[in-house]
Write a protein that holds these residues in place. Structure first.
Motif, PDB file in Angstrom:
ATOM      1  N   GLU A 111       2.356   7.709  -3.560  1.00  0.00           N
ATOM      2  CA  GLU A 111       1.102   6.954  -3.462  1.00  0.00           C
ATOM      3  C   GLU A 111      -0.081   7.851  -3.783  1.00  0.00           C
ATOM      4  O   GLU A 111      -0.954   7.509  -4.578  1.00  0.00           O
ATOM      5  CB  GLU A 111       0.979   6.380  -2.053  1.00  0.00           C
ATOM      6  CG  GLU A 111      -0.320   5.631  -1.799  1.00  0.00           C
ATOM      7  CD  GLU A 111      -0.445   5.258  -0.325  1.00  0.00           C
ATOM      8  OE1 GLU A 111       0.532   4.748   0.242  1.00  0.00           O
ATOM      9  OE2 GLU A 111      -1.533   5.471   0.251  1.00  0.00           O
ATOM     10  N   TYR A 138       5.405  -0.765  -3.979  1.00  0.00           N
ATOM     11  CA  TYR A 138       4.874  -2.122  -3.899  1.00  0.00           C
ATOM     12  C   TYR A 138       5.535  -2.889  -2.760  1.00  0.00           C
ATOM     13  O   TYR A 138       4.864  -3.592  -2.000  1.00  0.00           O
ATOM     14  CB  TYR A 138       5.092  -2.826  -5.241  1.00  0.00           C
ATOM     15  CG  TYR A 138       4.682  -4.271  -5.270  1.00  0.00           C
ATOM     16  CD1 TYR A 138       3.350  -4.631  -5.087  1.00  0.00           C
ATOM     17  CD2 TYR A 138       5.613  -5.278  -5.481  1.00  0.00           C
ATOM     18  CE1 TYR A 138       2.967  -5.959  -5.119  1.00  0.00           C
ATOM     19  CE2 TYR A 138       5.241  -6.601  -5.517  1.00  0.00           C
ATOM     20  CZ  TYR A 138       3.919  -6.929  -5.330  1.00  0.00           C
ATOM     21  OH  TYR A 138       3.540  -8.248  -5.351  1.00  0.00           O
ATOM     22  N   ARG A 172      -2.846  -0.097   1.075  1.00  0.00           N
ATOM     23  CA  ARG A 172      -2.912  -1.259   0.201  1.00  0.00           C
ATOM     24  C   ARG A 172      -3.909  -1.018  -0.930  1.00  0.00           C
ATOM     25  O   ARG A 172      -3.661  -1.352  -2.093  1.00  0.00           O
ATOM     26  CB  ARG A 172      -3.310  -2.492   1.012  1.00  0.00           C
ATOM     27  CG  ARG A 172      -3.098  -3.817   0.317  1.00  0.00           C
ATOM     28  CD  ARG A 172      -3.371  -4.964   1.278  1.00  0.00           C
ATOM     29  NE  ARG A 172      -2.438  -4.981   2.383  1.00  0.00           N
ATOM     30  CZ  ARG A 172      -1.325  -5.720   2.392  1.00  0.00           C
ATOM     31  NH1 ARG A 172      -1.046  -6.495   1.370  1.00  0.00           N
ATOM     32  NH2 ARG A 172      -0.520  -5.684   3.432  1.00  0.00           N
ATOM     33  N   ILE A 202      -2.293   1.490  -3.424  1.00  0.00           N
ATOM     34  CA  ILE A 202      -1.136   0.947  -4.149  1.00  0.00           C
ATOM     35  C   ILE A 202      -1.574  -0.139  -5.121  1.00  0.00           C
ATOM     36  O   ILE A 202      -1.116  -0.184  -6.267  1.00  0.00           O
ATOM     37  CB  ILE A 202      -0.091   0.410  -3.149  1.00  0.00           C
ATOM     38  CG1 ILE A 202       0.497   1.593  -2.373  1.00  0.00           C
ATOM     39  CG2 ILE A 202       1.004  -0.355  -3.864  1.00  0.00           C
ATOM     40  CD1 ILE A 202       1.466   1.211  -1.290  1.00  0.00           C
ATOM     41  N   LEU A 203      -2.476  -0.975  -4.697  1.00  0.00           N
ATOM     42  CA  LEU A 203      -2.948  -2.013  -5.616  1.00  0.00           C
ATOM     43  C   LEU A 203      -3.742  -1.393  -6.763  1.00  0.00           C
ATOM     44  O   LEU A 203      -3.668  -1.867  -7.896  1.00  0.00           O
ATOM     45  CB  LEU A 203      -3.791  -3.045  -4.861  1.00  0.00           C
ATOM     46  CG  LEU A 203      -2.995  -3.938  -3.906  1.00  0.00           C
ATOM     47  CD1 LEU A 203      -3.892  -5.005  -3.306  1.00  0.00           C
ATOM     48  CD2 LEU A 203      -1.815  -4.575  -4.615  1.00  0.00           C
ATOM     49  N   LEU A 227      -1.218  -0.156  -9.200  1.00  0.00           N
ATOM     50  CA  LEU A 227      -0.643  -1.264  -9.956  1.00  0.00           C
ATOM     51  C   LEU A 227      -1.635  -1.831 -10.968  1.00  0.00           C
ATOM     52  O   LEU A 227      -1.260  -2.225 -12.077  1.00  0.00           O
ATOM     53  CB  LEU A 227      -0.196  -2.365  -8.989  1.00  0.00           C
ATOM     54  CG  LEU A 227       1.295  -2.406  -8.647  1.00  0.00           C
ATOM     55  CD1 LEU A 227       1.924  -1.032  -8.702  1.00  0.00           C
ATOM     56  CD2 LEU A 227       1.524  -3.047  -7.314  1.00  0.00           C
ATOM     57  N   ILE A 229       7.758  -5.383 -12.212  1.00  0.00           N
ATOM     58  CA  ILE A 229       6.798  -5.515 -11.126  1.00  0.00           C
ATOM     59  C   ILE A 229       5.727  -6.535 -11.467  1.00  0.00           C
ATOM     60  O   ILE A 229       5.407  -7.419 -10.670  1.00  0.00           O
ATOM     61  CB  ILE A 229       6.146  -4.157 -10.830  1.00  0.00           C
ATOM     62  CG1 ILE A 229       7.236  -3.117 -10.542  1.00  0.00           C
ATOM     63  CG2 ILE A 229       5.177  -4.273  -9.672  1.00  0.00           C
ATOM     64  CD1 ILE A 229       6.690  -1.736 -10.314  1.00  0.00           C
ATOM     65  N   GLN A 286       4.632 -10.084  -9.728  1.00  0.00           N
ATOM     66  CA  GLN A 286       3.272 -10.448  -9.313  1.00  0.00           C
ATOM     67  C   GLN A 286       2.845 -11.755  -9.953  1.00  0.00           C
ATOM     68  O   GLN A 286       2.204 -12.597  -9.315  1.00  0.00           O
ATOM     69  CB  GLN A 286       2.312  -9.328  -9.707  1.00  0.00           C
ATOM     70  CG  GLN A 286       2.390  -8.127  -8.785  1.00  0.00           C
ATOM     71  CD  GLN A 286       1.371  -7.080  -9.156  1.00  0.00           C
ATOM     72  OE1 GLN A 286       1.306  -6.642 -10.307  1.00  0.00           O
ATOM     73  NE2 GLN A 286       0.564  -6.666  -8.207  1.00  0.00           N
TER      74      GLN A 286
END
Lengths: 208, 208
Positions: free
Chosen positions: A20, A62, A105, A108-109, A112, A124, A128
DNA sequence: CAACATACAAACAACGCTGTATGTTAGTTT
DNA sequence: AAACTAACATACAGCGTTGTTTGTATGTTG
């Protein structure tokens, strides 16, 4: 060097934490497994023991995010005289508050959002997308219910209302995450949601 | 193999076209310069002659997009009794229509949206951020003007109105581009803008 | 028509990174 | 306590890619 099961779990967790951090700082594409291993205080061997490859590592990152209970929300909306707008506004507000307080969060978001979804990580992003589709259908159904209850202003259709809500939340989140979190997403989001839902229910003159 | 200047320009253009195609299909990160060269019908030598490296190639791809004349819009808004909402709504609509009809723009913006902005391409994303900041300031000023003219509903501030507009447009565009362009962005965008600007000007009861 | 610069192609060296295979130590089971 | 296996570390092979360098043919300029 054999560790107990509990220690192994912890190692795995350390790797996730390190991933992360490293992926967030250097980007998924330009961080090597070695970087992650170093940050976690292990060697690449440990990573490949716990995860198949980098894509799998990102996926598990995720998966480590607890997802809001959607069936619970659905049940709330099922009630005959449910106040759809109030529920949706609260859910949206709670989601933004969750994002605002959960730094994992956020990172990680961000990872992504910034990662190239076209190649190895397509799985992934597809997942989503599927989730998004479900949300969209649920939202549209909810607004349709509000329409039946006569609570939706005539200038909105269930679809347009759901789309607008999604766009606003998505725009808000990606702006905040990708742009250095330069504003208070909880309060600004709360205001935005309040205004948006006010226009959904207002009996203003139809557009143009 | 020495070519004339005009031919060289054309080679450069071919490379840009090929890069657009290859990067769009395989993603910036996973496409090699060799891939781009093959698609352009040249060798990597030609690419490195015209562009310093991959990041530069992507940057030039971005630069190849003609940007809307913003000073022109600003001048339109300068007029004392300018109808701010009408101008902004039209500008937004025109931007969406431009995006809807210009496939190059679609592909290049998709590439930029999907590419990892944290590493070598940070320069590009920073430039986009700067542009965004300028837009935001201009928007806020425009809404402030509308407020002074007494045209902005009391439940909106210039800042909240500008933010909302931006989030909607950004959400709309990224959704459309990243998600297979599964709807008519011109018409849906037009509707959304109409509804949004209707709420800006409506004298509905203030939120809550 | 030299002389030089341009627009590439082709060859090269070097690296970083991935995945895997093997080694090793220490829990776990019986 | 022996046998087995989980949890890693270490070593290795190999590839793909990048940036550069060299070669070269052709415009371009004085």
């Amino acid at each position: 060097m054999r560790r107990t099961k509990a220690e192994a779990k912890e190692t795995r967790q350390q790797i996730l934490l390190a991933a992360e951090k490293v992926f967030y700082e250097k980007g998924v594409a330009h961080a090597s497994m070695e970087d992650v291993a170093r940050a976690a205080g292990v060697t690449r061997g440990a990573i490949y023991w716990h995860f198949a490859n980098r894509a799998d590592l990102v996926l598990e990152l995720y998966n480590s995010l607890p997802m809001p209970q959607e069936d619970l929300i659905a049940r709330e909306l099922e009630a005959e005289n449910a106040d759809v707008f109030a529920v949706l506004e609260r859910v949206g507000r709670e989601w933004l508050e969750l994002l605002a307080t959960d730094e994992h969060r956020q990172r990680i978001l961000s990872i992504l959002l910034r990662c190239d979804t076209s190649g190895e990580f397509s799985a992934i992003s597809e997942r989503q997308n599927d989730l998004d589709d479900e949300h969209m259908q649920a939202l549209e159904a909810a607004f349709a219910k509000a329409e039946k209850q006569g609570k939706l202003c005539a200038c909105w259709t269930p679809r347009s209302a759901a789309s607008m809500l999604r766009w606003v939340i998505k725009g808000l989140c990606s702006e905040w995450l990708l742009f250095g979190r330069r504003f208070d997403i909880a309060s600004e989001g709360r205001d935005a949601l309040r205004r948006l839902f006010a226009t959904y229910s207002s009996h203003a003159p139809s557009a143009r």
